[in-house]
Design a protein around this motif. Structure first.
Motif, PDB file in Angstrom:
ATOM      1  N   ILE A 177      48.558  55.334  43.314  1.00 33.65           N
ATOM      2  CA  ILE A 177      47.769  56.553  43.111  1.00 33.65           C
ATOM      3  C   ILE A 177      46.505  56.585  43.985  1.00 33.65           C
ATOM      4  O   ILE A 177      45.834  57.608  44.069  1.00 33.65           O
ATOM      5  N   HIS A 178      46.203  55.443  44.600  1.00 34.48           N
ATOM      6  CA  HIS A 178      44.955  55.330  45.373  1.00 34.48           C
ATOM      7  C   HIS A 178      45.083  54.064  46.207  1.00 34.48           C
ATOM      8  O   HIS A 178      45.889  53.184  45.878  1.00 34.48           O
ATOM      9  N   ARG A 179      44.303  53.939  47.279  1.00 33.56           N
ATOM     10  CA  ARG A 179      44.402  52.691  48.054  1.00 33.56           C
ATOM     11  C   ARG A 179      44.035  51.480  47.200  1.00 33.56           C
ATOM     12  O   ARG A 179      44.436  50.354  47.486  1.00 33.56           O
ATOM     13  N   SER A 180      43.297  51.711  46.110  1.00 33.98           N
ATOM     14  CA  SER A 180      42.877  50.603  45.245  1.00 33.98           C
ATOM     15  C   SER A 180      43.733  50.417  44.003  1.00 33.98           C
ATOM     16  O   SER A 180      43.538  49.436  43.284  1.00 33.98           O
ATOM     17  N   TYR A 181      44.675  51.343  43.721  1.00 35.54           N
ATOM     18  CA  TYR A 181      45.383  51.255  42.442  1.00 35.54           C
ATOM     19  C   TYR A 181      46.884  51.542  42.557  1.00 35.54           C
ATOM     20  O   TYR A 181      47.300  52.499  43.217  1.00 35.54           O
ATOM     21  N   ILE A 182      47.663  50.697  41.876  1.00 41.25           N
ATOM     22  CA  ILE A 182      49.068  50.971  41.562  1.00 41.25           C
ATOM     23  C   ILE A 182      49.148  50.976  40.047  1.00 41.25           C
ATOM     24  O   ILE A 182      48.636  50.065  39.388  1.00 41.25           O
ATOM     25  N   VAL A 183      49.775  51.986  39.473  1.00 40.24           N
ATOM     26  CA  VAL A 183      49.787  52.106  38.019  1.00 40.24           C
ATOM     27  C   VAL A 183      51.218  52.265  37.510  1.00 40.24           C
ATOM     28  O   VAL A 183      52.076  52.848  38.179  1.00 40.24           O
ATOM     29  N   LYS A 184      51.468  51.712  36.335  1.00 41.50           N
ATOM     30  CA  LYS A 184      52.761  51.894  35.681  1.00 41.50           C
ATOM     31  C   LYS A 184      52.835  53.320  35.144  1.00 41.50           C
ATOM     32  O   LYS A 184      51.922  53.779  34.437  1.00 41.50           O
ATOM     33  N   ASN A 195      51.352  31.165  35.342  1.00 41.78           N
ATOM     34  CA  ASN A 195      51.775  32.219  34.413  1.00 41.78           C
ATOM     35  C   ASN A 195      52.920  33.018  35.023  1.00 41.78           C
ATOM     36  O   ASN A 195      52.867  33.365  36.208  1.00 41.78           O
ATOM     37  N   ILE A 196      53.930  33.301  34.213  1.00 39.76           N
ATOM     38  CA  ILE A 196      55.030  34.160  34.642  1.00 39.76           C
ATOM     39  C   ILE A 196      54.905  35.474  33.876  1.00 39.76           C
ATOM     40  O   ILE A 196      55.034  35.506  32.653  1.00 39.76           O
ATOM     41  N   ILE A 197      54.606  36.551  34.621  1.00 42.36           N
ATOM     42  CA  ILE A 197      54.344  37.851  34.007  1.00 42.36           C
ATOM     43  C   ILE A 197      55.546  38.766  34.234  1.00 42.36           C
ATOM     44  O   ILE A 197      55.871  39.089  35.383  1.00 42.36           O
ATOM     45  N   PRO A 198      56.226  39.208  33.174  1.00 44.20           N
ATOM     46  CA  PRO A 198      57.290  40.198  33.372  1.00 44.20           C
ATOM     47  C   PRO A 198      56.705  41.473  33.985  1.00 44.20           C
ATOM     48  O   PRO A 198      55.607  41.900  33.597  1.00 44.20           O
ATOM     49  N   ALA A 199      57.398  42.060  34.936  1.00 41.05           N
ATOM     50  CA  ALA A 199      56.906  43.288  35.578  1.00 41.05           C
ATOM     51  C   ALA A 199      56.670  44.374  34.534  1.00 41.05           C
ATOM     52  O   ALA A 199      55.749  45.192  34.668  1.00 41.05           O
ATOM     53  N   SER A 200      57.477  44.357  33.483  1.00 40.76           N
ATOM     54  CA  SER A 200      57.338  45.382  32.432  1.00 40.76           C
ATOM     55  C   SER A 200      56.018  45.264  31.667  1.00 40.76           C
ATOM     56  O   SER A 200      55.598  46.212  30.994  1.00 40.76           O
ATOM     57  N   ASP A 201      55.343  44.101  31.757  1.00 42.31           N
ATOM     58  CA  ASP A 201      54.050  43.916  31.077  1.00 42.31           C
ATOM     59  C   ASP A 201      52.864  44.401  31.901  1.00 42.31           C
ATOM     60  O   ASP A 201      51.736  44.458  31.394  1.00 42.31           O
ATOM     61  N   VAL A 202      53.095  44.718  33.173  1.00 37.91           N
ATOM     62  CA  VAL A 202      51.990  45.133  34.060  1.00 37.91           C
ATOM     63  C   VAL A 202      51.581  46.562  33.731  1.00 37.91           C
ATOM     64  O   VAL A 202      52.413  47.469  33.688  1.00 37.91           O
ATOM     65  N   ARG A 203      50.277  46.781  33.510  1.00 34.23           N
ATOM     66  CA  ARG A 203      49.748  48.126  33.244  1.00 34.23           C
ATOM     67  C   ARG A 203      49.302  48.793  34.538  1.00 34.23           C
ATOM     68  O   ARG A 203      49.650  49.915  34.823  1.00 34.23           O
ATOM     69  N   PHE A 204      48.478  48.069  35.290  1.00 31.65           N
ATOM     70  CA  PHE A 204      48.103  48.561  36.617  1.00 31.65           C
ATOM     71  C   PHE A 204      47.604  47.398  37.456  1.00 31.65           C
ATOM     72  O   PHE A 204      47.321  46.312  36.938  1.00 31.65           O
ATOM     73  N   ILE A 205      47.543  47.631  38.766  1.00 27.90           N
ATOM     74  CA  ILE A 205      47.101  46.611  39.721  1.00 27.90           C
ATOM     75  C   ILE A 205      45.955  47.201  40.528  1.00 27.90           C
ATOM     76  O   ILE A 205      46.025  48.350  40.989  1.00 27.90           O
ATOM     77  N   GLU A 206      44.907  46.405  40.703  1.00 21.60           N
ATOM     78  CA  GLU A 206      43.723  46.855  41.438  1.00 21.60           C
ATOM     79  C   GLU A 206      43.510  45.977  42.669  1.00 21.60           C
ATOM     80  O   GLU A 206      43.591  44.754  42.601  1.00 21.60           O
ATOM     81  N   SER A 207      43.230  46.603  43.787  1.00 29.36           N
ATOM     82  CA  SER A 207      42.961  45.872  45.024  1.00 29.36           C
ATOM     83  C   SER A 207      41.575  45.248  44.979  1.00 29.36           C
ATOM     84  O   SER A 207      40.599  45.898  44.586  1.00 29.36           O
ATOM     85  N   MET A 208      41.480  43.981  45.420  1.00 32.84           N
ATOM     86  CA  MET A 208      40.194  43.285  45.501  1.00 32.84           C
ATOM     87  C   MET A 208      40.164  42.474  46.796  1.00 32.84           C
ATOM     88  O   MET A 208      40.392  41.268  46.786  1.00 32.84           O
ATOM     89  N   ASP A 209      39.941  43.152  47.917  1.00 30.02           N
ATOM     90  CA  ASP A 209      39.942  42.523  49.244  1.00 30.02           C
ATOM     91  C   ASP A 209      41.280  41.823  49.516  1.00 30.02           C
ATOM     92  O   ASP A 209      42.302  42.474  49.559  1.00 30.02           O
ATOM     93  N   ASP A 210      41.267  40.487  49.668  1.00 31.25           N
ATOM     94  CA  ASP A 210      42.511  39.762  49.971  1.00 31.25           C
ATOM     95  C   ASP A 210      43.305  39.423  48.707  1.00 31.25           C
ATOM     96  O   ASP A 210      44.332  38.756  48.780  1.00 31.25           O
ATOM     97  N   TYR A 211      42.826  39.858  47.567  1.00 31.39           N
ATOM     98  CA  TYR A 211      43.473  39.565  46.290  1.00 31.39           C
ATOM     99  C   TYR A 211      43.818  40.871  45.582  1.00 31.39           C
ATOM    100  O   TYR A 211      43.371  41.949  45.971  1.00 31.39           O
TER     101      TYR A 211
END
Length: 249
Positions: free
Chosen positions: A201-208, A154-170
């Protein structure tokens, strides 16, 4: 007698592939096991055949050579081959075995293969290219993220990302259309995504930034952000400071 290096070519230009194959036929230590026209094929063949060495073009249609490397389960040694010298520094940051600027000579190719053989002898057959990539902050920000989901890429445009959550090594990448898991670090995305549009915003979250609807205090010095779809995410002290800096409140 030296063992042969199982080798794959990933190159979209037929002329360049044919010339490289001609050169490689003359080198006894090379066993060419596959050739691929694009990065999608490259990912499949490298993970299946587990070569020692890959000749990899950087500028290819669909996904680039650098993006292809992010999707590999098997990590071979890489010799980049490209007509563009502006990628050289990045290639060596990724710990490539060598970098061939097209057009290159037979002698230059042999020299590159000798470097790989020496590296395999001293470091083993598996490259640390993936680890180097996760440490390397890109000079320009990502405009898309490439994710492998079983047999699909899958190729995801950065503009489509809402937020990113940390899950250990992923990380889990949340978009308007679903979510995608990728083996990558939060540190990587913090440096690779445009800080005007994305905020840690947190060690577990990056948000748009545009996804943030409200910031709420729920305990003394504790905050959450509420997104437009009512998703609630924790905010750390540093994250709150980052929010104040970018939103000017």
């Amino acid at each position: 007698m030296q063992e042969k290096l199982k080798t794959i070519i990933v190159e979209d230009e037929e002329l360049a592939r044919n010339l490289l194959k001609t050169f490689l036929k003359e080198i006894e230590t090379i066993e060419l096991v596959a050739e691929c026209e694009n990065g999608f094929e490259g990912v499949k063949m490298i993970n299946e055949l587990k070569p020692d060495l890959v000749f990899l073009d950087i500028q290819m249609p669909k996904i680039t050579g650098f993006e292809m490397l992010e999707l590999l389960d098997h990590k071979p040694h890489i010799i980049f081959a490209t007509a563009y010298d502006q990628y050289a520094i990045k290639a060596f940051e990724y710990n490539a075995a060598d970098y061939l600027l097209k057009p290159y000579s037979r002698e230059r190719l042999k020299e590159a293969i000798e470097k790989v053989a020496e590296r395999i002898e001293s470091e083993g057959s598996v490259s640390d290219v993936a680890e180097k990539m996760s440490e390397y902050p890109k000079g320009e920000y990502l405009d898309r993220i490439v994710v492998k989901d079983r047999h699909k890429i899958n190729i995801i445009p950065a503009s489509d990302v809402r937020f990113i959550e940390s899950m250990d090594d992923y990380v889990m990448i949340y978009t308007q259309n679903g979510r995608h898991m990728k083996q990558q670090t939060m540190k990587y995305f913090e440096s690779a995504l445009d800080p005007k549009n994305f905020i840690r915003i947190h060690r577990s979250y990056i948000v748009k930034v545009d996804e943030i609807n409200e910031i709420q205090q729920y305990e003394k010095e504790s905050y959450i952000v509420i997104l437009h779809d009512k998703t609630k995410l924790k905010v750390s002290k540093n994250g709150y400071k980052n929010l104040k800096d970018i939103l000017n409140f």
